[in-house]
Design a protein around this motif. Structure first.
Motif, PDB file in Angstrom:
ATOM      1  N   GLU A  58      50.416 -31.659 -24.764  1.00  0.00           N
ATOM      2  CA  GLU A  58      50.205 -30.286 -25.225  1.00  0.00           C
ATOM      3  C   GLU A  58      51.256 -29.376 -24.622  1.00  0.00           C
ATOM      4  O   GLU A  58      51.759 -29.618 -23.527  1.00  0.00           O
ATOM      5  CB  GLU A  58      48.805 -29.838 -24.758  1.00  0.00           C
ATOM      6  CG  GLU A  58      48.403 -28.452 -25.146  1.00  0.00           C
ATOM      7  CD  GLU A  58      47.029 -28.073 -24.574  1.00  0.00           C
ATOM      8  OE1 GLU A  58      46.679 -26.892 -24.729  1.00  0.00           O
ATOM      9  OE2 GLU A  58      46.332 -28.922 -23.984  1.00  0.00           O
ATOM     10  N   ARG A  60      51.854 -24.975 -24.287  1.00  0.00           N
ATOM     11  CA  ARG A  60      51.325 -23.628 -24.534  1.00  0.00           C
ATOM     12  C   ARG A  60      52.400 -22.621 -24.132  1.00  0.00           C
ATOM     13  O   ARG A  60      53.216 -22.893 -23.267  1.00  0.00           O
ATOM     14  CB  ARG A  60      50.068 -23.381 -23.695  1.00  0.00           C
ATOM     15  CG  ARG A  60      48.907 -24.296 -24.031  1.00  0.00           C
ATOM     16  CD  ARG A  60      47.643 -23.913 -23.270  1.00  0.00           C
ATOM     17  NE  ARG A  60      47.737 -24.089 -21.837  1.00  0.00           N
ATOM     18  CZ  ARG A  60      47.334 -25.170 -21.172  1.00  0.00           C
ATOM     19  NH1 ARG A  60      46.828 -26.198 -21.826  1.00  0.00           N
ATOM     20  NH2 ARG A  60      47.439 -25.237 -19.867  1.00  0.00           N
ATOM     21  N   GLY A  65      51.245 -17.597 -30.668  1.00  0.00           N
ATOM     22  CA  GLY A  65      49.819 -17.819 -30.906  1.00  0.00           C
ATOM     23  C   GLY A  65      49.480 -19.298 -30.892  1.00  0.00           C
ATOM     24  O   GLY A  65      48.395 -19.694 -30.494  1.00  0.00           O
ATOM     25  N   VAL A  66      50.447 -20.129 -31.321  1.00  0.00           N
ATOM     26  CA  VAL A  66      50.245 -21.574 -31.408  1.00  0.00           C
ATOM     27  C   VAL A  66      51.525 -22.277 -30.968  1.00  0.00           C
ATOM     28  O   VAL A  66      52.620 -21.840 -31.309  1.00  0.00           O
ATOM     29  CB  VAL A  66      49.928 -22.001 -32.865  1.00  0.00           C
ATOM     30  CG1 VAL A  66      49.776 -23.502 -32.987  1.00  0.00           C
ATOM     31  CG2 VAL A  66      48.690 -21.289 -33.393  1.00  0.00           C
ATOM     32  N   ALA A  67      51.374 -23.358 -30.220  1.00  0.00           N
ATOM     33  CA  ALA A  67      52.510 -24.225 -29.877  1.00  0.00           C
ATOM     34  C   ALA A  67      52.114 -25.650 -30.251  1.00  0.00           C
ATOM     35  O   ALA A  67      51.020 -26.100 -29.909  1.00  0.00           O
ATOM     36  CB  ALA A  67      52.837 -24.123 -28.395  1.00  0.00           C
ATOM     37  N   GLU A  68      52.990 -26.325 -30.985  1.00  0.00           N
ATOM     38  CA  GLU A  68      52.703 -27.686 -31.445  1.00  0.00           C
ATOM     39  C   GLU A  68      53.874 -28.606 -31.124  1.00  0.00           C
ATOM     40  O   GLU A  68      55.026 -28.173 -31.138  1.00  0.00           O
ATOM     41  CB  GLU A  68      52.470 -27.715 -32.958  1.00  0.00           C
ATOM     42  CG  GLU A  68      51.292 -26.900 -33.422  1.00  0.00           C
ATOM     43  CD  GLU A  68      51.133 -26.883 -34.936  1.00  0.00           C
ATOM     44  OE1 GLU A  68      50.061 -26.435 -35.392  1.00  0.00           O
ATOM     45  OE2 GLU A  68      52.070 -27.277 -35.673  1.00  0.00           O
ATOM     46  N   GLN A  83      53.668 -32.620 -37.275  1.00  0.00           N
ATOM     47  CA  GLN A  83      53.067 -32.474 -35.957  1.00  0.00           C
ATOM     48  C   GLN A  83      52.675 -33.859 -35.455  1.00  0.00           C
ATOM     49  O   GLN A  83      52.221 -34.708 -36.222  1.00  0.00           O
ATOM     50  CB  GLN A  83      51.827 -31.586 -36.035  1.00  0.00           C
ATOM     51  CG  GLN A  83      51.205 -31.325 -34.688  1.00  0.00           C
ATOM     52  CD  GLN A  83      49.994 -30.402 -34.778  1.00  0.00           C
ATOM     53  OE1 GLN A  83      49.578 -29.992 -35.853  1.00  0.00           O
ATOM     54  NE2 GLN A  83      49.420 -30.081 -33.640  1.00  0.00           N
ATOM     55  N   LEU A 106      57.014 -23.219 -31.731  1.00  0.00           N
ATOM     56  CA  LEU A 106      56.288 -22.028 -31.292  1.00  0.00           C
ATOM     57  C   LEU A 106      56.027 -21.212 -32.544  1.00  0.00           C
ATOM     58  O   LEU A 106      56.965 -20.726 -33.189  1.00  0.00           O
ATOM     59  CB  LEU A 106      57.120 -21.242 -30.273  1.00  0.00           C
ATOM     60  CG  LEU A 106      57.482 -22.005 -28.993  1.00  0.00           C
ATOM     61  CD1 LEU A 106      58.421 -21.182 -28.123  1.00  0.00           C
ATOM     62  CD2 LEU A 106      56.227 -22.404 -28.224  1.00  0.00           C
ATOM     63  N   LEU A 107      54.751 -21.100 -32.905  1.00  0.00           N
ATOM     64  CA  LEU A 107      54.341 -20.458 -34.150  1.00  0.00           C
ATOM     65  C   LEU A 107      53.580 -19.169 -33.871  1.00  0.00           C
ATOM     66  O   LEU A 107      53.015 -19.004 -32.792  1.00  0.00           O
ATOM     67  CB  LEU A 107      53.465 -21.421 -34.951  1.00  0.00           C
ATOM     68  CG  LEU A 107      54.072 -22.812 -35.194  1.00  0.00           C
ATOM     69  CD1 LEU A 107      53.015 -23.782 -35.678  1.00  0.00           C
ATOM     70  CD2 LEU A 107      55.214 -22.717 -36.177  1.00  0.00           C
ATOM     71  N   ASP A 108      53.527 -18.303 -34.861  1.00  0.00           N
ATOM     72  CA  ASP A 108      52.837 -17.019 -34.721  1.00  0.00           C
ATOM     73  C   ASP A 108      53.385 -16.263 -33.507  1.00  0.00           C
ATOM     74  O   ASP A 108      52.637 -15.826 -32.634  1.00  0.00           O
ATOM     75  CB  ASP A 108      51.323 -17.218 -34.627  1.00  0.00           C
ATOM     76  CG  ASP A 108      50.552 -15.920 -34.793  1.00  0.00           C
ATOM     77  OD1 ASP A 108      51.114 -14.960 -35.360  1.00  0.00           O
ATOM     78  OD2 ASP A 108      49.400 -15.860 -34.332  1.00  0.00           O
TER      79      ASP A 108
END
Length: 156
Positions: A58, A60, A65-68, A83, A106-108
């Motif tokens: 994971e 962060r 807002g989201v990290a994948e 993903q 790194l999203l949002d």
């Protein structure tokens, strides 16, 4: 004396691109691609070397807002991004997260990422014994066109 100053500056630059966790996991050259205003996604890249077999589970970041964790690959003449649940980290071998391969999305995004920004990332790794470890990393924002390390001569 000038040679000594250059050597010292080079050594400090190398150290600033590397972090080692208590367990001996080494994170080298962490960076994030800069964005344009209103852009909501970008990639984070680095090299990870674990002293024992581990997995990256994971990521962060407070800037997103989201990290994948993602993988980019070519199949049937098409570039695909997907993903993945984890990335295997073989003992003692550097695994490179880079454009066109494994990377962090790194999203949002909560704001624009600019060249020179320090981007906090939290990596969650797990050993074969199921013990989890978190590593705090500060990645550096690089210009939009960046595809690799800015100083190739410093790569090892």
């Amino acid at each position: 004396m000038t040679h000594l100053k250059t050597l010292l500056a080079t050594a400090l630059a190398v150290l600033s691109f590397s972090a080692t966790a208590q367990s001996g996991v080494q994170i080298t050259d962490p960076w994030v691609r800069a964005t344009v205003p209103q852009q909501k996604a970008t990639g984070a890249f680095m090299q990870i070397t674990a002293p024992k077999a581990m997995r990256l589970l994971e990521v962060r970041s407070s800037v997103a807002g989201v990290a994948e964790i993602h993988e980019m690959s070519m199949a049937d003449n098409m570039m695909r991004m997907r993903q993945v649940k984890e990335i295997a980290l073989p003992a003692g071998k550097a695994v490179e997260l880079k454009p066109g391969g494994y990377h962090v999305m790194l999203l949002d995004l909560k704001g624009q990422v600019k060249a020179g920004d320090k981007i906090p990332l939290t990596l969650v790794l797990e050993g074969e014994d199921k013990h989890r470890e978190t590593i705090e990393v500060n990645a550096v924002g690089r210009p939009l066109g960046a595809t690799s390390a800015p100083m190739p001569a410093m790569k090892h």
